[in-house]
Design a protein around this motif. Structure first.
Motif, PDB file in Angstrom:
ATOM      1  N   ASP A 368       0.855  -1.183   0.000  1.00  0.00           N
ATOM      2  CA  ASP A 368       0.000   0.000   0.000  1.00  0.00           C
ATOM      3  C   ASP A 368       0.896   1.240   0.000  1.00  0.00           C
ATOM      4  OD1 ASP A 368      -1.537   2.260   1.603  1.00  0.00           O
ATOM      5  OD2 ASP A 368      -3.048   0.888   0.780  1.00  0.00           O
ATOM      6  N   SER A 369       0.590   2.166  -0.917  1.00  0.00           N
ATOM      7  CA  SER A 369       1.475   3.326  -1.092  1.00  0.00           C
ATOM      8  C   SER A 369       1.515   4.222   0.131  1.00  0.00           C
ATOM      9  CB  SER A 369       1.017   4.137  -2.310  1.00  0.00           C
ATOM     10  OG  SER A 369       1.081   3.358  -3.478  1.00  0.00           O
ATOM     11  N   ILE A 370       0.471   4.213   0.933  1.00  0.00           N
ATOM     12  CA  ILE A 370       0.412   5.122   2.084  1.00  0.00           C
ATOM     13  C   ILE A 370       0.897   4.424   3.351  1.00  0.00           C
ATOM     14  CG2 ILE A 370      -1.127   6.543   3.510  1.00  0.00           C
ATOM     15  CD1 ILE A 370      -2.892   6.885   1.030  1.00  0.00           C
ATOM     16  N   THR A 371       0.330   3.258   3.658  1.00  0.00           N
ATOM     17  CA  THR A 371       0.671   2.582   4.919  1.00  0.00           C
ATOM     18  C   THR A 371       1.922   1.724   4.814  1.00  0.00           C
ATOM     19  OG1 THR A 371      -0.712   0.678   4.373  1.00  0.00           O
ATOM     20  CG2 THR A 371      -1.764   2.524   5.507  1.00  0.00           C
ATOM     21  N   ARG A 372       2.378   1.415   3.597  1.00  0.00           N
ATOM     22  CA  ARG A 372       3.539   0.559   3.330  1.00  0.00           C
ATOM     23  C   ARG A 372       3.309  -0.856   3.822  1.00  0.00           C
ATOM     24  NH1 ARG A 372       5.807   3.191  -0.423  1.00  0.00           N
ATOM     25  NH2 ARG A 372       7.792   2.097  -0.085  1.00  0.00           N
ATOM     26  N   ILE A 373       2.027  -1.241   3.944  1.00  0.00           N
ATOM     27  CA  ILE A 373       1.679  -2.594   4.354  1.00  0.00           C
ATOM     28  C   ILE A 373       1.817  -3.523   3.141  1.00  0.00           C
ATOM     29  CG2 ILE A 373      -0.143  -4.107   5.209  1.00  0.00           C
ATOM     30  CD1 ILE A 373       1.035  -2.321   7.327  1.00  0.00           C
ATOM     31  N   VAL A 374       2.381  -4.697   3.349  1.00  0.00           N
ATOM     32  CA  VAL A 374       2.556  -5.667   2.259  1.00  0.00           C
ATOM     33  C   VAL A 374       1.212  -6.300   1.935  1.00  0.00           C
ATOM     34  CG1 VAL A 374       3.665  -7.821   1.572  1.00  0.00           C
ATOM     35  CG2 VAL A 374       4.952  -6.118   2.869  1.00  0.00           C
ATOM     36  N   LEU A 375       0.848  -6.271   0.665  1.00  0.00           N
ATOM     37  CA  LEU A 375      -0.398  -6.867   0.198  1.00  0.00           C
ATOM     38  C   LEU A 375      -0.178  -8.211  -0.474  1.00  0.00           C
ATOM     39  CD1 LEU A 375      -1.970  -3.641  -1.348  1.00  0.00           C
ATOM     40  CD2 LEU A 375      -2.310  -4.564   0.958  1.00  0.00           C
ATOM     41  N   GLU A 376       0.969  -8.357  -1.132  1.00  0.00           N
ATOM     42  CA  GLU A 376       1.244  -9.607  -1.848  1.00  0.00           C
ATOM     43  C   GLU A 376       2.758  -9.710  -2.071  1.00  0.00           C
ATOM     44  OE1 GLU A 376      -0.485 -12.061  -5.751  1.00  0.00           O
ATOM     45  OE2 GLU A 376      -1.135  -9.994  -5.325  1.00  0.00           O
ATOM     46  N   ALA A 377       3.269 -10.947  -2.074  1.00  0.00           N
ATOM     47  CA  ALA A 377       4.705 -11.184  -2.299  1.00  0.00           C
ATOM     48  C   ALA A 377       4.870 -12.495  -3.050  1.00  0.00           C
ATOM     49  CB  ALA A 377       5.473 -11.225  -0.972  1.00  0.00           C
ATOM     50  N   ASN A 378       5.799 -12.528  -3.995  1.00  0.00           N
ATOM     51  CA  ASN A 378       6.010 -13.742  -4.785  1.00  0.00           C
ATOM     52  C   ASN A 378       7.063 -14.637  -4.124  1.00  0.00           C
ATOM     53  OD1 ASN A 378       8.344 -12.340  -5.309  1.00  0.00           O
ATOM     54  ND2 ASN A 378       8.296 -12.635  -7.517  1.00  0.00           N
ATOM     55  N   PRO A 379       7.228 -15.883  -4.611  1.00  0.00           N
ATOM     56  CA  PRO A 379       8.203 -16.808  -3.986  1.00  0.00           C
ATOM     57  C   PRO A 379       9.623 -16.262  -3.965  1.00  0.00           C
ATOM     58  CG  PRO A 379       6.705 -18.033  -5.412  1.00  0.00           C
ATOM     59  CD  PRO A 379       6.412 -16.580  -5.629  1.00  0.00           C
ATOM     60  N   ALA A 380      10.030 -15.509  -5.015  1.00  0.00           N
ATOM     61  CA  ALA A 380      11.382 -14.932  -5.011  1.00  0.00           C
ATOM     62  C   ALA A 380      11.550 -13.966  -3.837  1.00  0.00           C
ATOM     63  CB  ALA A 380      11.660 -14.219  -6.338  1.00  0.00           C
TER      64      ALA A 380
END
Length: 838
Positions: A368-380
């Motif tokens: 999220d551009s404001i909170t910098r919370i991770v929404l999704e991440a790939n295996p790499a």
């Protein structure tokens, strides 16, 4: 008048009744429906015809692209075989027996078996045929290829893929210029040409048809249905469709016709359905006036209600799915079909995004551009961060990885994980919008591999700098050493009865030869001295080094050997390899001052693809030599700088720092690789890997003659070094020769020009200030083509030496040399010239 008035009253009377009005309106309605149906049928027919024609055009485009890929693949395959150094050497000297297995294994067996080629041709740079092979399946008379046209096109394009028409049908041809593996494919000077051709037969068309999912066949160019090179033919009739377009040859001509055939059953169904619509519309028109409201409700209101209900259910469920309501009206079927296709396209796009996102080599983290919370991440990203995606989602990105700018590399960052480990990475952030919501996609690339490549590049640059320094010194230094050796040999001959000076002369000779060996060591360090390659057995090299070590090493060093008796032969310089192995043994001895075990092991082993990629060395069968010690191992600093010139862990005056770098340069000059395994506290293992030789004949050096042989011939010595020139002149005169000396290339050329028939041999230095040895040789050849030339040099680029030897130089004598070596070389050259003279 009364008759006309009656007819008008009858017509008006009919319209004034309800039945008449309904009949009239129904008739108008039927006529309108019929007109609309005819227009609709015509429009549908035109649309379907256009769709069918456009589909045919797209199929032709796909087929043409597939043919171009087929030609490009064939050209790429042939280019790989043409970029081998063996192919380059074969084009230069096709008579060498060592190429028999190379040609058979790679050209007349591998290409036909793996890629279906039936014709293999190889020409040299003069367009002379070196290999003309045709498969036995082609019969006694192999098809003729337009050789000159193919060679000309290949020379212009560097690599070529084309279709060629022959007496045996159409062939797919791939051709490429022959270059060394190290040459630039765009600018390298070709040494010849390679051509491979396979027939465009049923097997190839089946493979092409399978790729395109088409039924394909090839018609001859003389077929009456053939078309020119710019127009494709399209024939649709009955239950099949036939698409034909030309197969373009080397010169843009049609060498055949490609025909694509397919069933029109689906299109026939569409046409039948269109006729059904017309009949249904006409039948339905008769009931329009009576059941208009019922039909409107059934055909419009009810379908719209059903579709609206399904869309509402989708909205409430928060997911997209295909419509399941079924209605017979064509418009609703088209609407439902378009909607369902859109849903499928969106799902496919989502799946493709997930595949790309999940399979990417780089780490991708959506936040999220404001909170910098991770929404999704790939295996790499999981691998890079050391955390599972489920643990990262919902947390700020800075809580599990942290970045700081790297000081050594511009644009790079240092990534720190919670466990304390760090990596050098490149980070790129991109702001994106999802439904009006701002998101940031963070891309992270691990740069550790690039740092390793940069380290290797710096090491190569250091070695090249040392080579340039050694090359600049070698020529002048070898001239000085040569003058000392020749003068010392002459002095020894003059004072052979003076035993009181013999020891001094021996000391001068030994010191000079040690200085010459130091020069060769510096050249081998940067691989500027080419090995004198002959077949050799690595076990014999090891045995000679071990014998020397056992005589010179202290008894506290125990030496063990484990030699494979079935070891294949190598191609190399035995003296250089002995020096390299000796350097490794001395290094191991110095690492064990209190004693230990030195083990030398030879074996044959397979280098895996992973090892080959890591060491930038070919995979496959290799001859291995392992030099292992039981010392304390290497320090962290020594591991980094181990093969760097002048780096040493010994005290001042105890080591030069050239032993391991020289061994490294020697192994690389022999086409091998060297690696080490450090065991802190228990020793170091060095492994040398070499490719085995195709020939196993061991070259034996002839015994040196007991006395110096002389002659009465007239010799011209061309050398810019005064001391060496004077020593050579005096020594040759002592042997009975008539000698004239020239101080440089121009003076030597002038001497031959003034007395062209007077000289029997020229001793030519390669590096001179006024006119180089190469230019001097060319001018001497212009004046007298049959004049023998013996080339002498202490440092010469391998390309220049090979150029002179190919141009007709009789022999090459490396500096420094003594009187015996000079006398033997001169006598051998003059002896060959005398034997070959009529």
């Amino acid at each position: 008048m009364n008759h006309k008035s009656g007819r008008r009253k009858g017509w008006r009377g009919a319209l004034s009744s309800i039945r008449g009005k309904i009949t009239f309106l129904g008739t108008l309605g039927l006529l309108a429906v019929l007109a609309v149906s005819l227009i609709e049928l015509f429009t549908i027919h035109r649309m379907l015809t256009r769709v069918e024609a456009e589909d045919a055009s797209q199929r032709v485009v796909r087929a043409r692209r597939a043919l171009e890929r087929l030609k490009q693949n064939k050209a790429n395959i042939v280019t790989e075989f043409a970029m081998w150094d063996e192919a380059y050497d074969f084009a230069s000297d096709p008579t060498a027996r060592r190429f028999n297995h190379f040609l058979r294994d790679n050209y007349t067996e591998w290409l036909p078996r793996r890629y279906g080629d039936r014709i293999i041709r190889i020409w040299n740079r003069k367009h002379e045929s070196l290999l003309d092979w045709a498969d036995s399946s082609l019969g006694a008379s192999a098809p003729r290829m337009p050789a000159e046209d193919l060679i000309a096109a290949t020379a212009r394009l560097r690599t070529l893929g084309a279709f060629v028409s022959t007496s045996h049908g159409v062939f797919l041809v791939g051709a490429s210029v022959i270059l060394r593996a190290s040459d630039d494919a765009a600018t390298g000077e070709p040494n010849g040409f390679v051509l491979a051709a396979q027939p465009v037969d049923a097997a190839l068309t089946r493979e092409l048809g399978k790729d395109l999912q088409e039924s394909i066949r090839i018609l001859p160019a003389s077929n009456r249905v053939a078309v020119d090179t710019t127009v494709s033919s399209f024939v649709a009739g009955g239950d099949s469709i036939s698409i034909r377009f030309p197969l373009v040859g080397l010169h843009g001509d049609a060498v055949g016709v490609i025909e694509l055939r397919d069933s029109r059953q689906e299109m026939r169904h569409l046409y039948s359905f269109a006729y059904f619509i017309l009949v249904a519309t006409l039948l339905g028109g008769t009931l329009v006036l009576a059941v208009l409201w019922r039909a409107m409700k059934r055909m419009v209101i009810q379908p719209v209600g059903d579709f609206s209900a399904e869309l509402t259910a989708m909205q409430q469920a928060g997911e997209m799915r295909t419509l399941t309501s079924e209605h017979s009206a064509t418009e609703w079927q088209l609407f439902a079909g378009a909607f369902n296709r859109t849903v499928k396209a969106l799902k496919h796009s989502e799946e493709r995004y997930q595949v790309l996102f999940q399979s990417a080599v780089d780490a991708y983290i959506l936040i999220d551009s404001i909170t910098r919370i991770v929404l999704e991440a790939n295996p790499a990203a999981e691998k890079l961060a050391g955390s599972a995606a489920a643990d990262m989602v919902g947390r700020p990105m800075g809580s599990f990885i942290d970045f700081s700018m790297a000081s050594e590399q511009a644009g790079a960052c240092i990534l720190r994980r919670p466990d304390g480990n760090t990596s050098t990475v490149g980070v790129v952030s991109t702001d994106i919008q999802f439904g009006g919501i701002s998101r940031t996609l963070v891309s992270i690339r691990d740069l550790s591999h690039y740092e390793k490549i940069q380290t290797q590049l710096r090491q190569a640059q250091k070695m090249d700098a040392i080579g340039s320094l050694a090359g600049g010194v070698a020529h002048d230094f070898n001239n000085l050493l040569g003058a000392i050796l020749v003068a010392n040999s002459s002095l020894r001959a003059d004072l052979e009865d003076r035993s009181d000076v013999a020891d001094s002369l021996d000391t001068i000779d030994q010191a000079t030869r040690r200085a010459a060996e130091l020069t060769r060591q510096l050249l081998r360090l940067a691989r500027r001295e080419q090995p004198r390659n002959v077949p050799l057995v690595l076990n014999e090299v090891v045995e000679r080094v071990v014998a020397l070590c056992r005589r010179t090493f202290t008894p506290v060093i125990r030496i063990e050997t484990r030699l494979d008796p079935a070891l294949p032969s190598l191609i190399g310089d035995a003296s250089q390899l002995e020096q390299a192995v000796l350097s490794l043994c001395i290094n191991a001895r110095d690492a064990m001052p209190d004693g230990g075990t030195l083990t030398l092991t030879t074996r044959v082993r397979m280098v895996t693809e992973e090892e080959a990629e890591r060491d930038h060395h070919p995979a496959g069968l290799h001859v291995s030599l392992v030099v292992d010690d039981t010392g304390p191992g290497l320090t962290a600093e020594a591991e980094v700088h181990l093969f760097e010139p002048f780096f040493t862990t010994k005290g001042r005056g105890e080591g030069t720092g050239l032993g391991l770098p020289t061994a490294y340069g020697t192994v690389r000059a022999h086409g091998g690789t060297i690696r080490f395994t450090n065991r802190p506290g228990s020793g170091v293992s060095f492994e040398l890997l070499f490719l085995p030789a195709s020939a196993v004949t061991q070259a034996r050096e002839a015994d040196r003659p007991a006395r110096l042989a002389g002659g009465t011939e007239r010799i011209l010595v061309i050398d810019d070094d005064a001391s060496l020139r004077s020593a050579m002149t005096r020594s040759l005169q002592r042997l009975g020769y008539s000698v004239q000396a020239a101080t440089g290339g121009w003076e030597g050329v002038k001497a031959v020009e003034q007395d062209q028939a007077g000289f029997d041999l020229v001793l030519l230095d390669m590096i001179m200030p006024d006119l180089s040895g190469v230019e001097t040789f060319k001018r001497l050849r212009e004046l007298r083509p049959d004049l023998p030339v013996l080339v002498c040099s202490g440092y010469t680029a391998e390309a220049d030496r090979q150029q002179l030897m190919s141009a007709g130089a009789e022999a090459f004598l490396p500096k420094p040399f003594d009187v015996a070596e000079l006398a033997r070389a001169v006598r051998e050259v003059l002896g060959r010239v005398t034997v070959s003279s009529p």
